[in-house]
Structures are given as C-alpha cells and as structure tokens.
Motif scaffolding. Structure first.
Motif, PDB file in Angstrom:
ATOM      1  N   ASP A   1      40.437 -19.690  33.956  1.00 21.48           N
ATOM      2  CA  ASP A   1      40.500 -19.020  35.252  1.00 21.48           C
ATOM      3  C   ASP A   1      39.268 -18.159  35.544  1.00 21.48           C
ATOM      4  N   GLY A   2      38.391 -17.997  34.570  1.00 23.87           N
ATOM      5  CA  GLY A   2      37.153 -17.240  34.785  1.00 23.87           C
ATOM      6  C   GLY A   2      37.382 -15.818  35.256  1.00 23.87           C
ATOM      7  N   ARG A   3      38.398 -15.152  34.711  1.00 19.19           N
ATOM      8  CA  ARG A   3      38.761 -13.823  35.228  1.00 19.19           C
ATOM      9  C   ARG A   3      37.696 -12.766  34.955  1.00 19.19           C
ATOM     10  N   LEU A   4      36.967 -12.904  33.856  1.00 18.86           N
ATOM     11  CA  LEU A   4      35.952 -11.902  33.535  1.00 18.86           C
ATOM     12  C   LEU A   4      34.855 -11.888  34.596  1.00 18.86           C
ATOM     13  N   GLY A   5      34.342 -13.076  34.952  1.00 21.61           N
ATOM     14  CA  GLY A   5      33.276 -13.172  35.944  1.00 21.61           C
ATOM     15  C   GLY A   5      33.711 -12.819  37.351  1.00 21.61           C
ATOM     16  N   LYS A   6      35.019 -12.841  37.591  1.00 23.05           N
ATOM     17  CA  LYS A   6      35.543 -12.504  38.918  1.00 23.05           C
ATOM     18  C   LYS A   6      36.058 -11.074  38.991  1.00 23.05           C
ATOM     19  N   GLY A   7      35.917 -10.334  37.884  1.00 17.62           N
ATOM     20  CA  GLY A   7      36.393  -8.956  37.867  1.00 17.62           C
ATOM     21  C   GLY A   7      37.901  -8.838  37.926  1.00 17.62           C
ATOM     22  N   ARG A   8      38.620  -9.812  37.334  1.00 18.18           N
ATOM     23  CA  ARG A   8      40.083  -9.855  37.451  1.00 18.18           C
ATOM     24  C   ARG A   8      40.802  -9.799  36.107  1.00 18.18           C
ATOM     25  N   LEU A   9      40.126  -9.421  35.066  1.00 14.71           N
ATOM     26  CA  LEU A   9      40.766  -9.371  33.756  1.00 14.71           C
ATOM     27  C   LEU A   9      41.604  -8.100  33.649  1.00 14.71           C
ATOM     28  N   GLY A  10      42.906  -8.268  33.355  1.00 16.09           N
ATOM     29  CA  GLY A  10      43.823  -7.141  33.368  1.00 16.09           C
ATOM     30  C   GLY A  10      43.418  -6.010  32.436  1.00 16.09           C
ATOM     31  N   ALA A  11      42.994  -6.344  31.228  1.00 13.33           N
ATOM     32  CA  ALA A  11      42.605  -5.308  30.265  1.00 13.33           C
ATOM     33  C   ALA A  11      41.427  -4.490  30.783  1.00 13.33           C
ATOM     34  N   MET A  12      40.520  -5.154  31.508  1.00  8.71           N
ATOM     35  CA  MET A  12      39.356  -4.435  32.039  1.00  8.71           C
ATOM     36  C   MET A  12      39.757  -3.494  33.168  1.00  8.71           C
ATOM     37  N   HIS A  13      40.740  -3.882  33.973  1.00  6.09           N
ATOM     38  CA  HIS A  13      41.243  -2.979  35.013  1.00  6.09           C
ATOM     39  C   HIS A  13      41.832  -1.720  34.388  1.00  6.09           C
TER      40      HIS A  13
END
Length: 346
Positions: free
Chosen positions: A188-200
C-alpha cells in the motif's frame, strides 16, 4: 510491519496460514550459521514534508520538483525490503527575517536559523560547492522556512534545511533520536504517502517541537557457515528464492534493532504484532540453525546526523551489536568499538 501480509506474499509451497508457513519453513543448512550485518547504504528523508502535504507538488517550481522527487523515492522503497528508522530531532528552520551574508572573495555563506520550540536565533556558515552546470560564480539565494534555493544560472539547487546540515560542514550538534524501527516493504506504500499509523502516533507524541525524519537503510549480510551461504548456492537441496532468504534475514535484523533502540516493551507495538514476530523469529532461527549474528551499524558520513541515540541508547557514531534468538525474542548486547589502527580512525 504486517506479518500476515508477508505470509500471504510467500510463493508456494511457503504460502498458507501464518502459523503453518512458520512451522514448515524448509531447512537452509544443517550446519550452524552466524551472520555479519553491515550497512550498505543509507539516506534520510524529511518525513514531515510529505506527512503534512495534502496536494500534489507543483513540478514547475524547483521546490515542488524536490518534493515530488522525494515522494517518488519513498514510494519506490515500498517495492523493496529495506529497514528504516524514524528519527526525531529538535526543530530547525531557516530564519527568513534574518540576514544572509557572503564571505569576502569566497563562497562561504552565513545563514540564519531558528532552533527548537523557542525558536532561538542561531546561524551557520557553510562553504558552497560550485556545481558543474553553474554559469554564475555566486548563486542567488532564496530562503523559505524549510528550504534554500541556490540559482546558479545554469541550474537551481534546492536543499531542505536538513539536507544542508547533512551536506555541508558545521558545528551544530543536535541529537538524532531513533524512536521507531520498521521495514519499507508495503504493497500500500503507506510510508511514502504519509499514512503509516505508527508514524502518526509518533508525530502526535512529539508535536511540532521536533522534526521527524526517515532514515532508510540497505543492509548486506555475510553468512559464516561450513556449508556456505544458502543464498549463494542455487543448485542444491537448500535452494530457495533469494527474496525469501532476504525477507527472513531482514526480519531477524529488524527484531534486534527494535530491541536495541525501542527497549524490551516497545510502546508503539501491538500485542498481536509482537506475538507474530516471536513466532517468526523462532521459525527462522530453527530453519537457519542461526547461532548468533552481529550488526555493525555505521552510517556513511552525514555530519552529526549519523550519531544515533534513543531513549535507551547513548549517542554514538557507530553501534556494534551482538545478537541471538532465544524463546522467540531477539537478545542484544552492545559491543565495544574496535581500537583504531595506528594512524587511522576507528
């Protein structure tokens, strides 16, 4: 990292339920293995820039092109299995109300900064390097709070404030604190889209007083085994797809780095993730007869940015870890650095 997703991606005969795939991992060797892990490449990305960016950047603008290029680079990591650190640092910005000064008869440039939540005034002096395509002896300088643009006539260079501090020598020594360890592989490429839950959760924890950067690491693994490295033996009974072996090794390395930087009870890890990791480690350790592995965490030179620390680890330019798996857990001990060679550096 999503372990059920990883199990679903394994080709036959390794696909199936998560538990079944772990229980039936084929043997890699019958002789014990030990691994030596080193950093092959490393690159920082300023995560806040993409996490807080709602619209596509304007590629007609040099800063917009920079932003889009960074997005492409992070999105591309989703196709590969790299490690990454989420690194927090005290907030730093260019002071757009300050004075930019040139040195006499040189390319020494003094730039005003605002440091920390209190926006303490500071400055740095860097000596610019003339790019090959430049048609001007000195560039025109444009500052925003996050970026500096250098127009050399033939081209425009764009640096974020963190790029500049990594690229050019200076005397500032701000801590780089590792707060989370993960893997980039994600359909899903969440890191590159700024959508990784842990990072939020991480950004919410530190707020606007800190900058959050992503340090993407490529690693190389040297296997010491009487029967050789299974990854280098394609025509024997242990032959397996290289990506399967690489995935196992990165999982084991990630577990040790989580234990080292995040402690024995990481706050950002759910119970089901920790349980799945424990099962995975037990299976990988048994199938590889993995006795021990050493991680030499030394980054390419990037100024003080390669001095890493955490809540549990003191700041150091190089961390050497002695690791093994026991009861489904990565056990990690810090090792002393080797003595420098005569006339050399450690």
């Amino acid at each position: 990292m999503n372990f059920p997703e990883q199990a679903a991606q394994l080709p036959q005969p390794y696909a199936g339920s998560l538990t079944d795939s772990f229980a039936t991992l084929p043997q890699r060797t019958t002789a014990p293995q030990s691994w030596m892990v080193r950093v092959a490449d490393a690159k920082y990305h300023w995560y806040d820039l993409i996490a807080g960016f709602a619209e596509k950047p304007d590629i007609r603008d040099p800063i917009g092109r920079y932003m889009r290029r960074m997005q492409f680079e992070l999105e591309a990591t989703a196709e590969k299995r790299h490690l990454f650190f989420a690194v927090t640092r005290p907030r730093v910005r260019f002071d757009i109300t300050g004075v930019v000064q040139w040195g006499f008869f040189s390319l020494k440039l003094t730039l005003p900064l605002l440091m920390g939540a209190e926006e303490t005034k500071e400055s740095i002096t860097v000596e610019l390097k003339v790019p090959f395509a430049a048609t001007m002896k000195k560039p025109t300088v444009i500052l925003t709070d996050s970026f500096i643009s250098l127009n050399w006539g033939g081209l425009v260079e764009v640096f974020s404030v963190h790029d500049l501090l990594q690229t050019y020598a200076h005397t500032l020594k701000l801590p780089s604190k590792v707060s989370y360890v993960g893997q980039t592989r994600d359909p899903d490429g969440r890191l590159g889209k700024g959508r990784l839950g842990a990072m939020h959760k991480l950004r919410a924890q530190f707020g606007m007083d800190y900058d959050t950067l992503i340090l993407v690491l490529g690693v190389e693994v040297e296997v010491n085994c009487a029967e050789g490295d299974p990854a280098a033996l394609p025509h024997n009974e242990y032959a397996l797809p290289a990506d399967i072996l690489h995935a196992e090794r990165v999982d084991v390395i990630e577990a040790a780095l989580i234990r080292y930087f995040e402690g024995s009870a990481p706050r950002l890890r759910q119970l089901d993730e920790r349980k799945a990791r424990s099962e995975r480690l037990t299976a990988v350790q048994a199938s590889n007869h993995l006795a021990q592995y050493t991680i030499d965490l030394e980054l390419p030179d990037a100024g003080f940015y390669n001095y890493l620390s955490s809540e549990f680890v003191s700041s150091a330019k190089r961390h050497i870890l002695s690791c093994f798996i026991a009861d489904g857990q990565a056990q990690v001990a810090s090792m002393p650095l080797p003595a420098p060679a005569k006339g050399g550096k450690s």
